[in-house]
Write a protein that holds these residues in place. Structure first.
Motif, PDB file in Angstrom:
ATOM      1  N   ARG A 169       0.378   4.075  -2.292  1.00 49.87           N
ATOM      2  CA  ARG A 169      -0.684   3.120  -2.645  1.00 49.87           C
ATOM      3  C   ARG A 169      -0.812   2.967  -4.156  1.00 49.87           C
ATOM      4  O   ARG A 169      -0.962   1.858  -4.669  1.00 49.87           O
ATOM      5  CB  ARG A 169      -2.022   3.578  -2.048  1.00 49.87           C
ATOM      6  CG  ARG A 169      -2.191   3.277  -0.579  1.00 49.87           C
ATOM      7  CD  ARG A 169      -3.661   3.388  -0.181  1.00 49.87           C
ATOM      8  NE  ARG A 169      -4.177   4.726  -0.396  1.00 49.87           N
ATOM      9  CZ  ARG A 169      -4.214   5.675   0.529  1.00 49.87           C
ATOM     10  NH1 ARG A 169      -3.754   5.441   1.732  1.00 49.87           N
ATOM     11  NH2 ARG A 169      -4.715   6.864   0.254  1.00 49.87           N
ATOM     12  N   THR A 223       5.289   9.332   5.998  1.00 52.79           N
ATOM     13  CA  THR A 223       3.930   9.183   6.532  1.00 52.79           C
ATOM     14  C   THR A 223       3.925   9.018   8.046  1.00 52.79           C
ATOM     15  O   THR A 223       3.073   9.591   8.733  1.00 52.79           O
ATOM     16  CB  THR A 223       3.243   7.973   5.880  1.00 52.79           C
ATOM     17  OG1 THR A 223       3.243   8.140   4.459  1.00 52.79           O
ATOM     18  CG2 THR A 223       1.807   7.840   6.377  1.00 52.79           C
ATOM     19  N   THR A 274       7.493  11.372  -3.191  1.00 53.48           N
ATOM     20  CA  THR A 274       6.565  11.596  -2.085  1.00 53.48           C
ATOM     21  C   THR A 274       5.634  12.746  -2.414  1.00 53.48           C
ATOM     22  O   THR A 274       5.851  13.497  -3.377  1.00 53.48           O
ATOM     23  CB  THR A 274       7.321  11.907  -0.778  1.00 53.48           C
ATOM     24  OG1 THR A 274       8.098  13.095  -0.960  1.00 53.48           O
ATOM     25  CG2 THR A 274       8.243  10.765  -0.392  1.00 53.48           C
ATOM     26  N   SER A 328       1.564  11.562   0.458  1.00 54.36           N
ATOM     27  CA  SER A 328       2.647  10.581   0.346  1.00 54.36           C
ATOM     28  C   SER A 328       2.098   9.163   0.421  1.00 54.36           C
ATOM     29  O   SER A 328       2.532   8.268  -0.327  1.00 54.36           O
ATOM     30  CB  SER A 328       3.679  10.807   1.455  1.00 54.36           C
ATOM     31  OG  SER A 328       4.369  12.018   1.273  1.00 54.36           O
ATOM     32  N   LEU A 329       1.148   8.945   1.327  1.00 55.38           N
ATOM     33  CA  LEU A 329       0.547   7.621   1.440  1.00 55.38           C
ATOM     34  C   LEU A 329      -0.232   7.273   0.181  1.00 55.38           C
ATOM     35  O   LEU A 329      -0.209   6.131  -0.285  1.00 55.38           O
ATOM     36  CB  LEU A 329      -0.364   7.581   2.667  1.00 55.38           C
ATOM     37  CG  LEU A 329      -0.899   6.223   3.113  1.00 55.38           C
ATOM     38  CD1 LEU A 329       0.239   5.248   3.382  1.00 55.38           C
ATOM     39  CD2 LEU A 329      -1.763   6.380   4.356  1.00 55.38           C
ATOM     40  N   ASP A 330      -0.892   8.257  -0.423  1.00 60.73           N
ATOM     41  CA  ASP A 330      -1.634   8.014  -1.657  1.00 60.73           C
ATOM     42  C   ASP A 330      -0.693   7.647  -2.799  1.00 60.73           C
ATOM     43  O   ASP A 330      -0.979   6.732  -3.582  1.00 60.73           O
ATOM     44  CB  ASP A 330      -2.450   9.256  -2.026  1.00 60.73           C
ATOM     45  CG  ASP A 330      -3.283   9.037  -3.288  1.00 60.73           C
ATOM     46  OD1 ASP A 330      -4.188   8.164  -3.253  1.00 60.73           O
ATOM     47  OD2 ASP A 330      -3.026   9.711  -4.306  1.00 60.73           O
ATOM     48  N   ARG A 347      -1.194  -0.395   7.444  1.00 61.49           N
ATOM     49  CA  ARG A 347      -0.162   0.634   7.325  1.00 61.49           C
ATOM     50  C   ARG A 347      -0.240   1.369   5.993  1.00 61.49           C
ATOM     51  O   ARG A 347       0.256   2.488   5.851  1.00 61.49           O
ATOM     52  CB  ARG A 347       1.229   0.044   7.527  1.00 61.49           C
ATOM     53  CG  ARG A 347       2.260   1.101   7.932  1.00 61.49           C
ATOM     54  CD  ARG A 347       3.666   0.545   8.045  1.00 61.49           C
ATOM     55  NE  ARG A 347       3.704  -0.690   8.805  1.00 61.49           N
ATOM     56  CZ  ARG A 347       4.748  -1.490   8.822  1.00 61.49           C
ATOM     57  NH1 ARG A 347       5.821  -1.209   8.104  1.00 61.49           N
ATOM     58  NH2 ARG A 347       4.741  -2.597   9.528  1.00 61.49           N
ATOM     59  N   SER A 348      -0.857   0.745   5.007  1.00 62.25           N
ATOM     60  CA  SER A 348      -0.991   1.383   3.696  1.00 62.25           C
ATOM     61  C   SER A 348      -2.247   2.227   3.576  1.00 62.25           C
ATOM     62  O   SER A 348      -2.483   2.846   2.537  1.00 62.25           O
ATOM     63  CB  SER A 348      -1.003   0.316   2.594  1.00 62.25           C
ATOM     64  OG  SER A 348      -2.239  -0.380   2.590  1.00 62.25           O
ATOM     65  N   HIS A 380      -0.001   3.079  12.528  1.00 60.18           N
ATOM     66  CA  HIS A 380      -1.110   3.807  13.137  1.00 60.18           C
ATOM     67  C   HIS A 380      -1.217   3.446  14.625  1.00 60.18           C
ATOM     68  O   HIS A 380      -1.884   2.480  15.005  1.00 60.18           O
ATOM     69  CB  HIS A 380      -2.423   3.451  12.436  1.00 60.18           C
ATOM     70  CG  HIS A 380      -2.507   3.901  11.014  1.00 60.18           C
ATOM     71  ND1 HIS A 380      -2.551   5.227  10.653  1.00 60.18           N
ATOM     72  CD2 HIS A 380      -2.574   3.195   9.852  1.00 60.18           C
ATOM     73  CE1 HIS A 380      -2.641   5.327   9.335  1.00 60.18           C
ATOM     74  NE2 HIS A 380      -2.663   4.112   8.825  1.00 60.18           N
ATOM     75  N   GLU A 384       1.684  13.983   4.658  1.00 60.38           N
ATOM     76  CA  GLU A 384       1.564  12.566   4.974  1.00 60.38           C
ATOM     77  C   GLU A 384       0.495  11.882   4.126  1.00 60.38           C
ATOM     78  O   GLU A 384       0.693  10.784   3.603  1.00 60.38           O
ATOM     79  CB  GLU A 384       1.239  12.386   6.455  1.00 60.38           C
ATOM     80  CG  GLU A 384       2.368  12.758   7.390  1.00 60.38           C
ATOM     81  CD  GLU A 384       2.028  12.498   8.842  1.00 60.38           C
ATOM     82  OE1 GLU A 384       0.956  11.906   9.098  1.00 60.38           O
ATOM     83  OE2 GLU A 384       2.822  12.871   9.718  1.00 60.38           O
TER      84      GLU A 384
END
Length: 475
Positions: free
Chosen positions: A378, A179, A366, A373-375, A76-77, A118, A370
């Motif tokens: 992390r 995300t 954020t 935001s995920l970066d 998920r990350s 995902h 998407e």
């Protein structure tokens, strides 16, 4: 539980005991739970967890008792391409280990009970690898329910329990995830939305309580076995008996040759491995697990509103040393190093006199989309994990609590170096699991996995009270 206003009443629950499922497990394939964060373990006990997936690691898990084991993928990350590559690597390793051990496997993609993750990517990848090895997938079982935490599917619609009652999940804060956001509460529509229309809603088979409760195992197994071509079966669950009835049907269909992959929340894990809801770990066992020469470290990375409420309530009930990592500073390469050094020094010193809460700042940062935001998530989680690792190396705490899905994964793998562990049970009924690492530098250090979106306002304080009480009992 009543039906929605204006809907027919729900059929009476058909009682299905966990022992009945346990008996049906004889000769069944082991389940590999590919867990996209560690919170899938909170409903069960005494199953192994892997955070690495070499063939020998998988063979170790296969050598332990139980109907399945977890592999912590943390997908998920990850961005979609990296998540797919990791899933492929894990499934290949598991198939190699199963061939070496002569143990049949079935795969479950365990993800968030509020539909973030995902999908259908992960079940697609599992199916592709199985097909390359001469297998394939007839049907994907979609069962996101987490009954202990109030995530229920009723007549095809997924709900979240709130203080105001059940609300459709698309009306909750989880659907606005930066995300993995979505618009649909009906699982069939959610599948169509997430697949970009590749899997139309009308092609999803809805296995509702109206079929599950009056149906027999053979009836339900026949419905599952009739699905072909990787079709999706969306499963209702208002109570655990519903999922246990489906688990019996799944086992029967698989005995008949049906090839299934599961996309599930925590409750189907418990149903499929034949375990019943069990009381939390007792005080005497907890005292044996928790160290007595230092207090605990609570690591908070989750930003959902409930986590912030729980953190505030913890402060009302107990004194602790608060060490906060400022997210904008963490994202500034010129200032991040000095900021982390100061946090490590403060947390390490404070552990001698009381519990320490190491948290990220509460304002969510954020990106523009998407991917960014995920970066950001992390990078922040990586900084938090580095800090935890340095604190634990400087002074081993009596326990570590990790609050948040990605946070708990990164802390386990990167900060503590946990490779293999056993789930000992929960600290609250049906939620918040405690792992006992059995290898690596954290061997024997109680590790508590606490999802960001479960419990009530007092749950974090209740967990810390139990753990600190265990420290005090041995001091």
């Amino acid at each position: 539980m009543s039906a929605a206003q204006g809907s027919p009443p729900l059929p009476p629950v058909r009682p299905v005991a966990a022992a009945e499922v346990a008996r049906a497990l004889d000769g069944a394939p082991r389940v590999v739970f590919l867990d996209d964060d560690p919170t899938g373990t909170q409903t069960i006990r005494d199953l192994p967890v892997l955070t690495r997936w070499g063939v020998e690691d998988v063979r170790w898990a296969l050598g332990r008792p139980g109907a399945g084991f977890f592999v912590l993928t943390n997908t998920r990350s990850l961005a979609p391409d990296r998540a797919a590559a990791r899933d492929r690597e894990v499934v290949e390793a598991c198939l190699a280990a199963s061939a070496a051990e002569g143990v049949a496997l079935v795969f479950a993609s365990r993800s968030d009970s509020t539909l973030r993750g995902h999908f259908p990517l992960e079940t697609d990848v599992v199916g592709e690898v199985l097909a390359e090895h001469g297998g394939g997938v007839d049907a994907v079982l979609l069962a996101p329910a987490f009954t202990d935490a109030g995530r229920l599917t009723i007549r095809g619609v997924h709900h979240v329990r709130t203080p105001e009652g059940l609300v459709p999940v698309a009306d909750s804060e989880f659907a606005r995830d930066a995300t993995f956001g979505y618009r649909s509460s009906r699982l069939a529509d959610w599948v169509a939305e997430k697949s970009g229309g590749r899997i139309p809603a009308e092609g999803v088979v809805e296995l509702t309580v109206d079929a599950i409760r009056p149906g027999t195992t053979d009836d339900l197994a026949a419905r599952l076995a009739a699905v072909r071509g990787g079709g999706v079966v969306a499963v209702d669950s208002a109570v655990d008996d519903d999922l246990r009835a489906v688990a019996l049907a799944v086992l029967a269909a698989e005995r008949g040759g049906a090839r299934l992959v599961y996309r599930i929340g925590p409750s189907f894990v418990r149903a499929r491995v034949g375990q019943d809801a069990q009381p939390p770990i007792d005080d005497a066992t907890l005292a044996d697990l928790v160290g007595s020469d230092a207090h605990g470290l609570v690591v908070v990375g989750s930003h959902v509103a409930l986590t912030s409420t729980q953190l505030a309530r913890l402060g009302e009930r107990r004194r602790f040393a608060a060490v906060e990592l400022d997210v904008p500073t963490l994202l500034d390469d010129a200032r991040a190093g000095e900021h982390l050094d100061a946090a490590v020094a403060a947390a390490t010193a404070a552990l001698a006199s009381g519990p320490v809460v190491l948290s990220t700042s509460r304002t969510l940062v954020t990106g523009a989309d998407e991917a960014t935001s995920l970066d950001v998530a992390r990078r922040v989680s990586a900084a938090l994990s580095r800090t935890v690792g340095r604190v634990v190396a400087g002074r081993r705490p009596g326990y570590v609590v990790a609050k948040g899905g990605i946070t708990s994964s990164d802390v386990a793998t990167h900060a503590l170096g946990i490779d293999r562990a056993v789930v000992r049970g929960s600290l609250l009924p049906g939620i918040v699991s405690l792992w006992e690492p059995v290898s690596g530098p954290a061997a024997g250090l109680p590790y508590v996995v606490f999802a960001g979106n479960v419990g009530d306002a007092d749950s974090l304080a209740d967990v810390v009270d139990r753990l600190e009480g265990a420290v005090g009992s041995r001091s």
